[in-house]
Design an enzyme around this catalytic site. Structure first.
Site, PDB file in Angstrom:
ATOM      1  N   GLU A 124      26.450  34.737 -38.020  1.00  0.00           N
ATOM      2  CA  GLU A 124      26.396  35.115 -36.544  1.00  0.00           C
ATOM      3  C   GLU A 124      27.936  34.515 -35.729  1.00  0.00           C
ATOM      4  O   GLU A 124      28.373  35.358 -34.973  1.00  0.00           O
ATOM      5  CB  GLU A 124      25.339  34.113 -35.822  1.00  0.00           C
ATOM      6  CG  GLU A 124      24.870  34.627 -34.347  1.00  0.00           C
ATOM      7  CD  GLU A 124      23.535  34.089 -33.993  1.00  0.00           C
ATOM      8  OE1 GLU A 124      22.406  34.873 -33.954  1.00  0.00           O
ATOM      9  OE2 GLU A 124      23.673  33.113 -33.692  1.00  0.00           O
TER      10      GLU A 124
ATOM     11  N   HIS B 248      17.829  31.270 -63.206  1.00  0.00           N
ATOM     12  CA  HIS B 248      16.621  32.404 -64.093  1.00  0.00           C
ATOM     13  C   HIS B 248      16.355  33.491 -63.180  1.00  0.00           C
ATOM     14  O   HIS B 248      15.167  34.113 -63.141  1.00  0.00           O
ATOM     15  CB  HIS B 248      15.645  31.345 -64.383  1.00  0.00           C
ATOM     16  CG  HIS B 248      15.859  30.229 -65.226  1.00  0.00           C
ATOM     17  ND1 HIS B 248      16.141  30.522 -66.384  1.00  0.00           N
ATOM     18  CD2 HIS B 248      16.490  28.993 -64.907  1.00  0.00           C
ATOM     19  CE1 HIS B 248      16.340  29.330 -67.246  1.00  0.00           C
ATOM     20  NE2 HIS B 248      16.712  28.557 -66.150  1.00  0.00           N
TER      21      HIS B 248
ATOM     22  N   LYS C 172      17.815  43.274 -29.258  1.00  0.00           N
ATOM     23  CA  LYS C 172      16.715  42.707 -28.339  1.00  0.00           C
ATOM     24  C   LYS C 172      16.281  43.697 -27.084  1.00  0.00           C
ATOM     25  O   LYS C 172      15.091  43.942 -26.786  1.00  0.00           O
ATOM     26  CB  LYS C 172      17.511  41.641 -27.592  1.00  0.00           C
ATOM     27  CG  LYS C 172      17.521  40.104 -28.472  1.00  0.00           C
ATOM     28  CD  LYS C 172      17.996  39.072 -27.623  1.00  0.00           C
ATOM     29  CE  LYS C 172      18.102  37.835 -28.323  1.00  0.00           C
ATOM     30  NZ  LYS C 172      18.692  36.905 -27.636  1.00  0.00           N
TER      31      LYS C 172
HETATM   32  O1  LIG Z   1      17.629  29.078 -28.280  1.00  0.00           O
HETATM   33  P1  LIG Z   1      17.354  30.235 -27.667  1.00  0.00           P
HETATM   34  O2  LIG Z   1      18.173  30.589 -26.417  1.00  0.00           O
HETATM   35  O3  LIG Z   1      16.160  30.632 -27.680  1.00  0.00           O
HETATM   36  O4  LIG Z   1      18.035  31.364 -28.552  1.00  0.00           O
HETATM   37  C1  LIG Z   1      17.730  31.321 -30.042  1.00  0.00           C
HETATM   38  C2  LIG Z   1      18.960  32.132 -30.811  1.00  0.00           C
HETATM   39  O5  LIG Z   1      18.995  33.413 -30.479  1.00  0.00           O
HETATM   40  C3  LIG Z   1      20.400  33.763 -30.481  1.00  0.00           C
HETATM   41  O6  LIG Z   1      20.732  33.772 -29.206  1.00  0.00           O
HETATM   42  C4  LIG Z   1      20.330  35.146 -31.173  1.00  0.00           C
HETATM   43  O7  LIG Z   1      19.847  35.401 -32.188  1.00  0.00           O
HETATM   44  C5  LIG Z   1      20.899  32.618 -31.226  1.00  0.00           C
HETATM   45  O8  LIG Z   1      22.400  32.697 -31.101  1.00  0.00           O
HETATM   46  C6  LIG Z   1      20.175  31.695 -30.953  1.00  0.00           C
HETATM   47  O9  LIG Z   1      20.398  30.306 -31.954  1.00  0.00           O
END
Ligand SMILES: O=P(O)(O)OC[C@H]1O[C@](O)(CO)[C@@H](O)[C@@H]1O
Length: 528
Positions: free
Chosen positions: A322, A351, A455
């Protein structure tokens, strides 16, 4: 290189930290002196920028944020007295809260003590706590932890079923920096529903760990939850293990969080030294750069030879991928950077996929993690003068050698034992190495713009589902997928609509699909 030359190279490149009993061996990466020379200017820049970052510079310009996870383990470094106070106060609050939970002074309404934790969170709000629980939780912890880190109903059921008789004594941690991520929100609502079904009052058993003023923070405060802990704006999700995100669950499980912080602080000091050969994080970043030509051309396979470190590669997957997986560099050029990370543990994986590593496509480099102390206490002999631990150690050496002979490079990290101090140090080491590498390849390692696309697309699908259901209910007659798409004003979304309907149909959600399922275009859909 023959064995004598390799032994010399091992000694030339060995990094050893006495206080931490930590070794880093990059001798089996085949770089030469010329390569190291060529990287010097990049490292000069990296050391300088890292010092600025630690001093409070806006190191994440897109989000206009400071990057301050280093201050969490050394509050004296915080750029303002207010931030320092905030860190110190939060730590004290975590310890006081934990002590009261353990003693029973803080207890659930219908049970004498809390016995279990459900920790709800995803990404950086789950991976650190999961890794640390697996690595460090005692066999019989004061509170046993269970993680909901997804929006999978069956996964949630599995945890709720196991805890059915103990929900009354289960503390729920809802962890989300933004306080608005759908997966933890869903998990929270599902758990609230389960509490209500048992006539349990949720707020006195719930704790939020979230950004000040977030939706979750507001909800926790307005509903009178048991407590809230802050997640600071200047701590990123994937570097939050040493904030309340990681410390609250760890402390509740009886893990020594002061030792974790001390180990991280010691490693931070070691990785602050602006000399390549004396800085283990810089040596890691150098090796990663060499392996993948500064373009992530080789994957990083992480193989700890210790069961308790099983989740380290999963934790590193987010930290590395990330942070480094970026389309553009800081100047806006398209670069498609990143390093892919995978691995589980040795010798187990020998394995599974080590066959391909030895003989197949050479698109990776390895990181072995070796732990010197086999177990607490003595080991029985499996054969004369040989223990299981000797086997594990032999497998590691053997695999490293066999891979090297076949031109597969590797790094070996050796630690004395897996304890809170060392886990803190390992986290700090990789956080810094990722930071250095990000500077070397000129990307912002602290944002994650790509995650937003997925998202947004998911939100669009859920809106489409609502639209489609409304049309179906209004129509009252069977429609083809194309007709339904037209009526929903989404003629170009037939495939998405088909997938929505197939899921609803499978879950008896008021939708009937009829026709030939091998030829989706023939399906007729109606409301039931
Ligand atoms: O803690 P939050 O705001 O729920 O985000 C969870 C995760 O989602 C992200 O923003 C994107 O996957 C991560 O960087 C973060 O750790």
């Amino acid at each position: 290189m023959d064995a004598v030359a390799l032994w010399q190279r091992y000694q030339d490149w060995l990094y050893y930290h006495e206080g931490l009993e930590f070794y880093l061996d990059i001798s089996r990466m085949r770089f030469d002196d010329e390569f190291v020379q060529s990287m010097q200017p990049g490292f000069e820049k990296a050391f300088k920028e890292m010092a600025e970052l630690e001093g409070g510079a806006i190191a994440n310009p897109d989000e206009n944020r400071m990057v301050g996870h280093y201050w969490l383990r050394d509050p004296d470094l915080a750029p303002t007295p207010e931030i320092k106070q905030q860190i110190v106060k939060t730590l004290e609050k975590i310890e006081a809260f934990t002590q009261k939970v353990h003693s029973g002074e803080i207890k659930p309404p219908n049970a004498p003590k809390f016995t279990d934790i459900i920790s709800i969170g995803i990404g950086g709000s789950a991976l650190g706590p999961e890794f640390v629980a697996e690595a460090l939780a005692p066999d019989f912890p004061p509170l046993a932890i269970h993680f909901i880190d997804n929006s999978d109903p069956a996964g949630i059921d599995s945890i709720l079923n196991k805890l059915k008789d103990r929900l009354a004594s289960t503390l729920v941690l809802v962890i989300s920096k933004s306080g608005g991520t759908p997966e933890p929100r869903n998990g929270m609502i599902e758990v609230q529903t389960a509490y209500a079904a048992q006539n349990l009052n949720f707020p006195p058993q719930a704790v939020a760990i979230t950004g000040d003023g977030s939706k979750l923070d507001q909800q926790a405060k307005s509903e009178g939850w048991l407590d809230t802990f802050p997640m600071e704006d200047w701590v990123g999700g994937r570097t939050s293990e040493m904030s309340a995100v990681g410390l609250v669950p760890a402390a509740l499980q009886g893990i020594d969080i002061r030792a974790m912080l001390a180990g991280a602080k010691e490693m931070d000091a070691a990785t602050r030294i602006p000399k390549l050969k004396e800085n283990p994080a810089a040596l890691l970043a150098l090796s990663w750069y060499f392996a993948g030509n500064g373009k992530g051309e080789k994957d990083m396979v992480v193989l700890p030879y210790k069961d308790s470190l099983l989740l380290f590669s999963r934790y590193l997957q987010q930290l590395v991928m990330e942070s480094l997986g970026k389309e553009r560099d800081k100047d806006g050029n398209i670069v498609h950077q990143g390093i892919a990370v995978y691995g589980n543990k040795g010798s187990t994986d020998q394995h599974a996929y080590v066959q391909q590593l030895r003989d197949g496509v050479p698109n990776f480099f390895l990181t072995f993690i070796e732990v010197l102390r086999d177990r607490s206490g003595n080991s029985p002999e499996i054969e004369p003068s040989v223990t299981s631990g000797d086997y594990l150690s032999g497998f590691l050496q053997g695999t490293r050698q066999a891979l090297y002979e076949n031109h597969r490079d590797s790094i070996t990290v050796t630690i004395g034992q897996v304890n809170p101090r060392m886990v803190g140090a390992l986290i700090a080491l990789y956080e810094r190495a990722v930071g250095f590498y990000g500077i070397l390849v000129n990307i912002n390692a602290y944002h994650q713009p790509g995650v937003e696309a997925g998202k947004k697309a998911a939100a669009t699908i859920l809106d489409l589902q609502k639209q489609v259901l409304q049309v179906l209910q209004e129509e009252g007659t069977a429609l083809s997928l194309t007709q339904l798409a037209q009526k929903a004003g989404a003629s170009d979304q037939v495939e998405a609509i088909y997938k929505i309907l197939r899921h609803l149909h499978a879950n008896h959600r008021g939708v009937a699909l009829e026709g030939n399922f091998a030829k989706p275009a023939t399906l007729m859909v109606s409301a039931t």
